[in-house]
Design an enzyme around this catalytic site. Structure first.
Site, mmCIF file in Angstrom:
data_model
loop_
_atom_site.group_PDB
_atom_site.id
_atom_site.type_symbol
_atom_site.label_atom_id
_atom_site.label_comp_id
_atom_site.label_asym_id
_atom_site.label_seq_id
_atom_site.Cartn_x
_atom_site.Cartn_y
_atom_site.Cartn_z
ATOM 1 N N HIS A 181 -2.177 -3.701 -6.315
ATOM 2 C CA HIS A 181 -3.093 -3.470 -5.251
ATOM 3 C C HIS A 181 -4.302 -3.032 -5.185
ATOM 4 O O HIS A 181 -5.490 -2.535 -5.285
ATOM 5 C CB HIS A 181 -3.081 -1.444 -4.908
ATOM 6 C CG HIS A 181 -2.668 -0.932 -3.367
ATOM 7 N ND1 HIS A 181 -3.636 -0.043 -3.221
ATOM 8 C CD2 HIS A 181 -3.207 -1.563 -2.510
ATOM 9 C CE1 HIS A 181 -3.465 0.480 -1.977
ATOM 10 N NE2 HIS A 181 -3.007 -0.934 -1.481
ATOM 11 N N SER A 194 0.803 -1.043 -0.096
ATOM 12 C CA SER A 194 0.250 -0.093 0.219
ATOM 13 C C SER A 194 1.053 1.091 0.358
ATOM 14 O O SER A 194 0.601 2.679 0.046
ATOM 15 C CB SER A 194 -0.671 -0.090 1.712
ATOM 16 O OG SER A 194 -1.554 -0.988 1.070
HETATM 17 N N1 LIG Z 1 -4.883 -4.218 5.248
HETATM 18 C C1 LIG Z 1 -5.161 -3.838 4.110
HETATM 19 O O1 LIG Z 1 -6.335 -3.738 4.110
HETATM 20 C C2 LIG Z 1 -4.471 -3.748 3.273
HETATM 21 C C3 LIG Z 1 -4.969 -3.304 1.804
HETATM 22 C C4 LIG Z 1 -4.140 -3.214 0.359
HETATM 23 C C5 LIG Z 1 -2.884 -3.448 0.683
HETATM 24 N N2 LIG Z 1 -2.352 -4.331 2.007
HETATM 25 C C6 LIG Z 1 -1.424 -4.814 1.960
HETATM 26 O O2 LIG Z 1 -1.021 -5.818 1.469
HETATM 27 C C7 LIG Z 1 -0.076 -6.218 2.239
HETATM 28 C C8 LIG Z 1 -0.516 -7.241 2.986
HETATM 29 O O3 LIG Z 1 -1.444 -7.219 4.606
HETATM 30 P P1 LIG Z 1 -2.476 -8.043 5.176
HETATM 31 O O4 LIG Z 1 -3.421 -6.702 5.680
HETATM 32 O O5 LIG Z 1 -3.064 -9.025 4.477
HETATM 33 O O6 LIG Z 1 -1.253 -8.237 6.124
HETATM 34 P P2 LIG Z 1 -1.338 -9.802 7.504
HETATM 35 O O7 LIG Z 1 -0.531 -9.184 8.056
HETATM 36 O O8 LIG Z 1 -2.732 -9.943 8.055
HETATM 37 O O9 LIG Z 1 -0.566 -10.214 6.502
HETATM 38 C C9 LIG Z 1 0.573 -10.559 5.944
HETATM 39 C C10 LIG Z 1 1.474 -12.321 6.414
HETATM 40 O O10 LIG Z 1 2.210 -12.299 5.656
HETATM 41 C C11 LIG Z 1 2.706 -13.580 6.510
HETATM 42 N N3 LIG Z 1 4.170 -13.452 6.059
HETATM 43 C C12 LIG Z 1 5.244 -12.553 6.382
HETATM 44 N N4 LIG Z 1 6.026 -12.599 6.032
HETATM 45 C C13 LIG Z 1 5.918 -13.868 5.145
HETATM 46 C C14 LIG Z 1 7.541 -14.128 4.649
HETATM 47 N N5 LIG Z 1 8.355 -13.761 4.324
HETATM 48 N N6 LIG Z 1 7.394 -15.839 3.634
HETATM 49 C C15 LIG Z 1 5.485 -15.968 3.516
HETATM 50 N N7 LIG Z 1 4.748 -15.198 4.188
HETATM 51 C C16 LIG Z 1 5.326 -14.285 5.280
HETATM 52 C C17 LIG Z 1 3.097 -13.106 7.784
HETATM 53 O O11 LIG Z 1 2.534 -14.913 8.327
HETATM 54 C C18 LIG Z 1 1.343 -13.030 7.428
HETATM 55 O O12 LIG Z 1 0.424 -14.278 7.488
HETATM 56 C C19 LIG Z 1 0.834 -5.398 2.432
HETATM 57 O O13 LIG Z 1 2.224 -4.761 2.111
HETATM 58 C C20 LIG Z 1 -0.413 -4.058 2.814
HETATM 59 O O14 LIG Z 1 1.112 -2.615 2.127
HETATM 60 C C21 LIG Z 1 -2.970 -4.253 3.094
#
Ligand SMILES: NC(=O)c1ccc[n+]([C@@H]2O[C@H](COP(=O)([O-])OP(=O)(O)OC[C@H]3O[C@@H](n4cnc5c(N)ncnc54)[C@H](O)[C@@H]3O)[C@@H](O)[C@H]2O)c1
Length: 315
Positions: A171, A150
């Protein structure tokens, strides 16, 4: 003479065929989604539901079990709506989707047969760079890499690989199965073929893609985050109460949530992380100024809905 021209014609036509093949868009069939959290599980779900074979990767089987359970529950909700009058077709849809989905804890072992890697792990530049650098060595030449970040620069992530032309941003929005938008991000190095393949993939998973250059916040967050920060500043100055600001934006602008409700939903830590990152990039941009009140709430661990308190209390 005829003898001499034939190999030339053949060579020319095979060169044309090779050029056409190289210019052809990649039709994505096999997808690897790295990160089985909120976003990764949703992305894996919509990709599998639209007929792609998907491997969802995370750090432990325990996390992946949770992701799969979440996907199953989400699919049931989708099916209830989509196949309200046809429960058999609904059950078939769920079965087919789950058949397309497998999980793994070893990204390196699964990328060798993938067309598209979508990264949705923790929002940390170093950890993402390390992952992409490692996968770059094992993924086939044609494989496209995409990040769901993001707030980080896609260009910097692409630079950790040797495939900058086959690297872009995808995204998605939360919750992925519900939200129709995908922002497709093209860096100066992303090839037209990669960009078109990412646009096609987004449409294939049932989304409406828009495109944006690799700039802070892309389209949605670039408009939304400064708007929410301006609401906090309005409140900090004592110009209006947070309750009135929320009511005003809902009833006056037709927004489904007010800015403080939205900040609490997104998470105050996430919002602070984004604004601090942009402020570091452009310290003189007045839209990117941090807020003392937001900083204070984060310090007190009042992060919004997820901790039971942010701007509002949820207990
Ligand atoms: N949450 C939102 O609303 C949202 C919206 C759009 C984009 N994003 C982006 O999406 C991405 C993930 O966000 P999220 O909210 O799903 O996070 P989250 O914390 O729910 O999930 C992240 C997952 O990645 C795993 N992980 C971490 N390091 C890892 C690795 N090296 N190998 C494999 N798995 C690994 C973790 O165990 C976890 O399950 C981020 O970059 C965030 O900026 C989030």
């Amino acid at each position: 003479m005829a003898f001499a021209t034939r190999p030339f014609v053949r060579a020319a036509s095979s060169a044309t065929a090779a050029a056409t093949a190289a210019a052809k868009k990649l039709i994505v069939k096999h997808v690897t989604v790295i990160g089985g959290g909120l976003m990764g599980a949703g992305i894996a779900q919509v990709a599998a539901a639209s007929g792609h074979t998907v491997v969802l990767v995370d750090q432990s089987d325990e996390i992946l079990k949770k992701s799969t359970k979440g996907i199953e529950e989400s699919l049931k909700r989708v099916t209830k709506k989509k196949f309200a009058d046809k429960p058999e077709a609904g059950a078939e849809f769920v079965e087919k989707t789950l058949k397309n989905l497998t999980t793994s804890t070893d990204a390196v072992a699964v990328v060798h047969s993938t067309d598209l890697v979508i990264e949705a792990i923790v929002e940390n530049q170093e950890i993402k760079n390390e992952l992409f650098k490692r996968l770059d060595k094992f993924a086939p030449e044609h494989t496209i890499f995409a990040s769901n970040t993001s707030s980080l620069q896609i260009t910097q992530l692409a630079n950790s690989t040797t495939r900058q032309d086959r690297f872009g941003g995808l995204h998605f929005f939360n919750p992925v199965p519900m939200m129709k938008l995908v922002e497709v991000i093209k860096t100066p190095m992303t090839s037209q073929k990669t960009y078109e393949s990412l646009m096609d993939f987004s449409k294939a998973v049932g989304k409406s893609p828009v495109s944006c250059k690799d700039t802070p916040g892309f389209i949605v967050n670039r408009l939304l985050v400064p708007y929410m920060m301006e609401a906090v500043r309005l409140f900090e100055r004592g110009d209006a109460s947070k309750e009135d600001i929320d009511v005003a934006m809902k009833l006056g602008a037709g927004y489904p949530m007010g800015p403080f409700e939205l900040l609490d939903y997104v998470g105050l830590d996430t919002s602070k992380y984004i604004i601090d990152g942009w402020h570091a990039l452009e310290p003189n941009n007045p839209l990117f100024q941090p807020s003392p009140l937001l900083d204070k709430l984060v310090e007190e661990k009042k992060l919004g809905k997820k901790t039971g308190e942010g701007f509002y209390k949820y207990k």
